[in-house]
Every structure is written in C-alpha cells, then in structure tokens.
Motif scaffolding. Structure first.
Motif, PDB file in Angstrom:
ATOM      1  N   GLU A   1      49.012  14.348  75.638  1.00  0.00           N
ATOM      2  CA  GLU A   1      49.903  13.468  76.404  1.00  0.00           C
ATOM      3  C   GLU A   1      49.350  13.206  77.793  1.00  0.00           C
ATOM      4  O   GLU A   1      49.401  12.087  78.292  1.00  0.00           O
TER       5      GLU A   1
ATOM      6  N   VAL B   1      46.233  13.143  78.656  1.00  0.00           N
ATOM      7  CA  VAL B   1      45.029  12.322  78.545  1.00  0.00           C
ATOM      8  C   VAL B   1      45.342  10.913  78.046  1.00  0.00           C
ATOM      9  O   VAL B   1      44.837   9.928  78.584  1.00  0.00           O
ATOM     10  N   PHE B   2      46.186  10.800  77.016  1.00  0.00           N
ATOM     11  CA  PHE B   2      46.418   9.498  76.380  1.00  0.00           C
ATOM     12  C   PHE B   2      47.750   8.839  76.733  1.00  0.00           C
ATOM     13  O   PHE B   2      47.920   7.645  76.522  1.00  0.00           O
ATOM     14  N   GLY B   3      48.728   9.621  77.200  1.00  0.00           N
ATOM     15  CA  GLY B   3      50.015   9.039  77.569  1.00  0.00           C
ATOM     16  C   GLY B   3      51.076   9.092  76.484  1.00  0.00           C
ATOM     17  O   GLY B   3      52.247   8.892  76.762  1.00  0.00           O
TER      18      GLY B   3
ATOM     19  N   LEU C   1      44.122   4.995  69.342  1.00  0.00           N
ATOM     20  CA  LEU C   1      43.446   5.457  70.550  1.00  0.00           C
ATOM     21  C   LEU C   1      42.148   4.698  70.848  1.00  0.00           C
ATOM     22  O   LEU C   1      41.485   4.979  71.835  1.00  0.00           O
TER      23      LEU C   1
ATOM     24  N   ARG D   1      41.544   4.369  74.425  1.00  0.00           N
ATOM     25  CA  ARG D   1      42.673   3.621  74.994  1.00  0.00           C
ATOM     26  C   ARG D   1      43.865   4.542  75.220  1.00  0.00           C
ATOM     27  O   ARG D   1      44.218   5.352  74.365  1.00  0.00           O
ATOM     28  N   ARG D   2      44.465   4.389  76.389  1.00  0.00           N
ATOM     29  CA  ARG D   2      45.689   5.124  76.697  1.00  0.00           C
ATOM     30  C   ARG D   2      46.911   4.271  76.314  1.00  0.00           C
ATOM     31  O   ARG D   2      46.795   3.082  76.055  1.00  0.00           O
ATOM     32  N   LYS D   3      48.062   4.906  76.332  1.00  0.00           N
ATOM     33  CA  LYS D   3      49.312   4.227  75.968  1.00  0.00           C
ATOM     34  C   LYS D   3      49.552   2.992  76.829  1.00  0.00           C
ATOM     35  O   LYS D   3      50.062   1.977  76.357  1.00  0.00           O
TER      36      LYS D   3
ATOM     37  N   GLN E   1      45.146   1.224  79.347  1.00  0.00           N
ATOM     38  CA  GLN E   1      43.990   1.504  80.190  1.00  0.00           C
ATOM     39  C   GLN E   1      42.857   2.015  79.290  1.00  0.00           C
ATOM     40  O   GLN E   1      43.077   2.847  78.413  1.00  0.00           O
TER      41      GLN E   1
END
Length: 189
Positions: free
Chosen positions: A35, A37-39, A53, A84-86, A89
């Motif tokens: 969470e 790191v990726f959102g 991701l 890719r993040r949530k 980004q």
C-alpha cells in the motif's frame, strides 16, 4: 509450529519492500508495504491481475515474457521497470521475483518491489516526456512505433532519445536501454 507460522505471517506482513504472491499473474497476497508503494490496500490488490500495476499492456506483456524466460533458468530474477501507482503516477522500481516451480514460473511466484527513483539521482533529471519515451524504449519499440503510440513525430522521439543519451553519458541507444533496464550508471566522465 503455530508460533513459527505466526512469525512467518508477521515477517511477510511487515517486510520492508512491497511483497506480492502471484498465481498465474493474479495477486493472491500482498503485504502492508504494498500500500505504501502502490497506493492500493492489500485487500484491493488481492484477486487483481498484476496488470493493474503496469503502465500499459506492452510493459505487462514484454516484462512478463522476459521474467518468465529468465526464471526458468535462474532462481531469482531482478530487473528495473516502470510501475504504476493507484494515482496513475509512473515510478521507476526494482522488481525481484522467485518462482516456486522453476519449470512453470507463473504457477506461483513471490515478488518484491522497491521504488528506486529516489536512489538514482540521474532519473530525476528526465523530463516527463523523456520518462514516457523511456518506458517504450525498454519495451523494445522503435522511434516510429513510439511516435505512433504517443501521437507525435518520430523526430520528436529521436530528440528525446538523444537527450537521454547525453544525460546518462552513454554512447548509443543500446547502452541507453541497457542503463534503463539495469540501472547501471556510466563510468565515463
């Protein structure tokens, strides 16, 4: 035995890198750091294809094929890639994976992810457009193919490529892609 299991769960849940367990490229477990790191919360990730991701289908396909091939030959596979993040980004990350069955790496694998853009000062000097072009370069696309995907002229792509070659102090496009994939910095002054 129960205490050992509790410690194993505790170690997985609190590991310092985002850690995912995949079965057939579907996330079946995710730790707390995922969470950060990726959102996405671990609960949001579980049951999702790892495709969520990746910035695009090309990255998902090309990097997946490369990792699958390498994991049949070596126990641990490591590379650098855009993820890719949530919030959409795109982040430069180190991915590290191991397959539980080396003959069938996709059956079950464990992956860790660590953002490395903060650790690599040269990455910060790329413009957003150059980072976008870099994603396609590491996927093996030509300037004309990248231009078609982005919707610009191939000459614009060549300018971005030339700027990245200069910024990373490499001699050619091959060295540039190698640098982007491995994170190796040029030793030439």
């Amino acid at each position: 035995m129960s205490q050992t299991r509790d410690l194993e769960k505790l170690a997985f849940w609190n590991a310092p890198d985002a850690t995912l367990v995949l079965k057939s490229r579907v996330i079946v477990a995710a730790n707390l750091q995922a969470e950060a790191v990726f959102g996405w919360s671990p609960q949001e990730l579980i049951g999702q294809s790892i495709r969520i991701l990746y910035p695009n289908l090309t990255d998902y396909t090309v990097i997946g094929a490369r990792a699958r091939k390498a994991m049949t030959k070596t126990r641990i596979y490591r590379d650098m890639r855009f993820m890719r993040r949530k919030n959409d980004q795109i982040v430069w990350m180190e991915g590290c994976g191991t397959a539980l069955d080396q003959e069938n790496p996709e059956h079950c694998s464990i992956w860790t992810y660590r953002p490395i853009s903060e650790e690599r000062p040269n990455e910060g000097i790329l413009t957003l457009a150059e980072k976008r072009v870099a994603r396609y370069l590491i996927s093996g696309l030509t300037s004309k193919e990248i231009a078609q995907h982005i919707g610009c002229s191939h000459r614009t792509i060549e300018v971005h490529r030339a700027n990245m070659i200069r910024k990373f102090n490499v001699r050619n496009s091959f060295e540039l892609v190698h640098h982007l994939l491995t994170g190796e910095l040029s030793l030439r002054g």
